[in-house]
Design a protein around this motif. Structure first.
Motif, mmCIF file in Angstrom:
data_model
loop_
_atom_site.group_PDB
_atom_site.id
_atom_site.type_symbol
_atom_site.label_atom_id
_atom_site.label_comp_id
_atom_site.label_asym_id
_atom_site.label_seq_id
_atom_site.Cartn_x
_atom_site.Cartn_y
_atom_site.Cartn_z
ATOM 1 N N THR A 68 0.834 -1.203 0.000
ATOM 2 C CA THR A 68 0.000 0.000 0.000
ATOM 3 C C THR A 68 0.870 1.255 0.000
ATOM 4 O OG1 THR A 68 -1.744 -1.168 1.191
ATOM 5 C CG2 THR A 68 -1.817 1.221 1.258
ATOM 6 N N ASN A 69 1.911 1.251 0.824
ATOM 7 C CA ASN A 69 2.830 2.398 0.854
ATOM 8 C C ASN A 69 3.527 2.575 -0.489
ATOM 9 O OD1 ASN A 69 2.211 2.971 3.490
ATOM 10 N ND2 ASN A 69 3.945 1.863 4.339
ATOM 11 N N PHE A 70 3.943 1.467 -1.096
ATOM 12 C CA PHE A 70 4.611 1.526 -2.399
ATOM 13 C C PHE A 70 3.654 2.088 -3.452
ATOM 14 C CE2 PHE A 70 5.834 -0.556 -6.429
ATOM 15 C CZ PHE A 70 7.080 0.024 -6.582
ATOM 16 N N GLN A 71 2.401 1.647 -3.393
ATOM 17 C CA GLN A 71 1.414 2.148 -4.354
ATOM 18 C C GLN A 71 1.210 3.654 -4.168
ATOM 19 O OE1 GLN A 71 -2.479 0.457 -3.880
ATOM 20 N NE2 GLN A 71 -3.185 1.179 -5.863
ATOM 21 N N ARG A 72 1.142 4.105 -2.918
ATOM 22 C CA ARG A 72 0.973 5.527 -2.636
ATOM 23 C C ARG A 72 2.167 6.320 -3.165
ATOM 24 N NH1 ARG A 72 0.919 5.538 2.736
ATOM 25 N NH2 ARG A 72 -1.192 4.719 2.747
ATOM 26 N N GLN A 73 3.386 5.817 -2.900
ATOM 27 C CA GLN A 73 4.589 6.494 -3.377
ATOM 28 C C GLN A 73 4.635 6.513 -4.899
ATOM 29 O OE1 GLN A 73 7.741 4.368 -1.457
ATOM 30 N NE2 GLN A 73 7.639 5.591 0.414
ATOM 31 N N THR A 74 4.254 5.417 -5.517
ATOM 32 C CA THR A 74 4.241 5.352 -6.975
ATOM 33 C C THR A 74 3.268 6.376 -7.547
ATOM 34 O OG1 THR A 74 4.773 2.998 -6.893
ATOM 35 C CG2 THR A 74 3.875 3.819 -8.946
ATOM 36 N N SER A 75 2.093 6.491 -6.918
ATOM 37 C CA SER A 75 1.117 7.486 -7.377
ATOM 38 C C SER A 75 1.684 8.894 -7.247
ATOM 39 C CB SER A 75 -0.176 7.367 -6.566
ATOM 40 O OG SER A 75 -0.807 6.141 -6.808
ATOM 41 N N GLN A 76 2.382 9.148 -6.148
ATOM 42 C CA GLN A 76 2.998 10.468 -5.976
ATOM 43 C C GLN A 76 4.056 10.724 -7.048
ATOM 44 O OE1 GLN A 76 4.412 10.301 -1.937
ATOM 45 N NE2 GLN A 76 2.457 10.958 -1.069
ATOM 46 N N TRP A 77 4.875 9.724 -7.317
ATOM 47 C CA TRP A 77 5.901 9.873 -8.360
ATOM 48 C C TRP A 77 5.247 10.125 -9.718
ATOM 49 C CZ3 TRP A 77 10.967 10.634 -8.451
ATOM 50 C CH2 TRP A 77 11.696 10.392 -7.286
ATOM 51 N N LEU A 78 4.189 9.377 -10.022
ATOM 52 C CA LEU A 78 3.508 9.580 -11.301
ATOM 53 C C LEU A 78 2.928 10.983 -11.391
ATOM 54 C CD1 LEU A 78 1.723 6.138 -11.787
ATOM 55 C CD2 LEU A 78 3.645 7.043 -13.095
ATOM 56 N N GLY A 79 2.393 11.472 -10.273
ATOM 57 C CA GLY A 79 1.875 12.851 -10.253
ATOM 58 C C GLY A 79 2.980 13.857 -10.506
ATOM 59 N N LEU A 80 4.139 13.652 -9.855
ATOM 60 C CA LEU A 80 5.269 14.560 -10.056
ATOM 61 C C LEU A 80 5.763 14.517 -11.501
ATOM 62 C CD1 LEU A 80 7.301 13.984 -6.780
ATOM 63 C CD2 LEU A 80 6.101 16.067 -7.460
ATOM 64 N N ILE A 81 5.852 13.323 -12.051
ATOM 65 C CA ILE A 81 6.318 13.185 -13.444
ATOM 66 C C ILE A 81 5.335 13.851 -14.395
ATOM 67 C CG2 ILE A 81 6.679 11.502 -15.292
ATOM 68 C CD1 ILE A 81 7.973 9.688 -13.161
#
Length: 123
Positions: A68-81
Motif C-alpha cells: 500500500t505504501n509503495f502504491q501511494r509512493q508510486t502514485s505520488q511519483w507519477l503525479g510529479l512526473i
C-alpha cells in the motif's frame, strides 16, 4: 486333604487374580503414558503450526502495508512526473511563442527599416 487342596486352589486363584489385576493396571498405565506421549507430540506440532501461521499472518499484513505504501509512493511519483511533463510542455510552448514573437519582430523591424529607408531615401 480335600479341604487343603481347595484352600490351596483358592489361594492360587486369588494370587492369579491379583497378578492379573496388577498386569491390567500396568497395561492401563502404559496405555495412558503412550496416549499422553502421542498427544504431547501432536501438541508440539500443532503449536509449531500455530506459531508459523501467526508469523505468516503478521508477515502478510506487513507485506500488504508495504504494498500500500509503495502504491501511494508510486502514485505520488507519477503525479510529479506528470506535473514535470506539463511544465516541460509549457516551456516548449513559451519557447515556441518566443521564437514566433522574435520572428514577427524581425519581420516588423525589417518592414520598418524598409519603410524608413523608402520614406527618407526618396527625399
Amino acid at each position: 486333604m480335600l479341604s487343603s487342596m481347595v484352600k490351596e486352589h483358592q489361594t492360587r486363584q486369588q494370587s492369579r487374580k491379583e497378578e492379573q489385576e496388577r498386569r491390567r493396571k500396568e497395561a492401563v498405565q502404559a496405555s495412558s503414558n503412550l496416549t499422553q506421549a502421542l498427544v504431547d507430540h501432536l501438541n508440539v506440532g500443532v503449536a509449531q503450526a500455530y506459531l508459523n501461521q501467526k508469523r505468516l499472518d503478521s508477515e502478510a499484513s506487513q507485506l500488504e502495508q508495504n504494498a500500500t505504501n509503495f502504491q501511494r509512493q508510486t502514485s505520488q511519483w507519477l503525479g510529479l512526473i506528470s506535473s514535470f511533463t506539463d511544465s516541460m510542455k509549457e516551456v516548449g510552448h513559451v519557447q515556441n511563442w518566443a521564437t514566433t514573437i522574435e520572428s514577427d519582430m524581425r519581420t516588423i523591424s525589417t518592414a520598418l527599416e524598409y519603410a524608413y529607408k523608402g520614406e527618407y531615401g526618396m527625399k
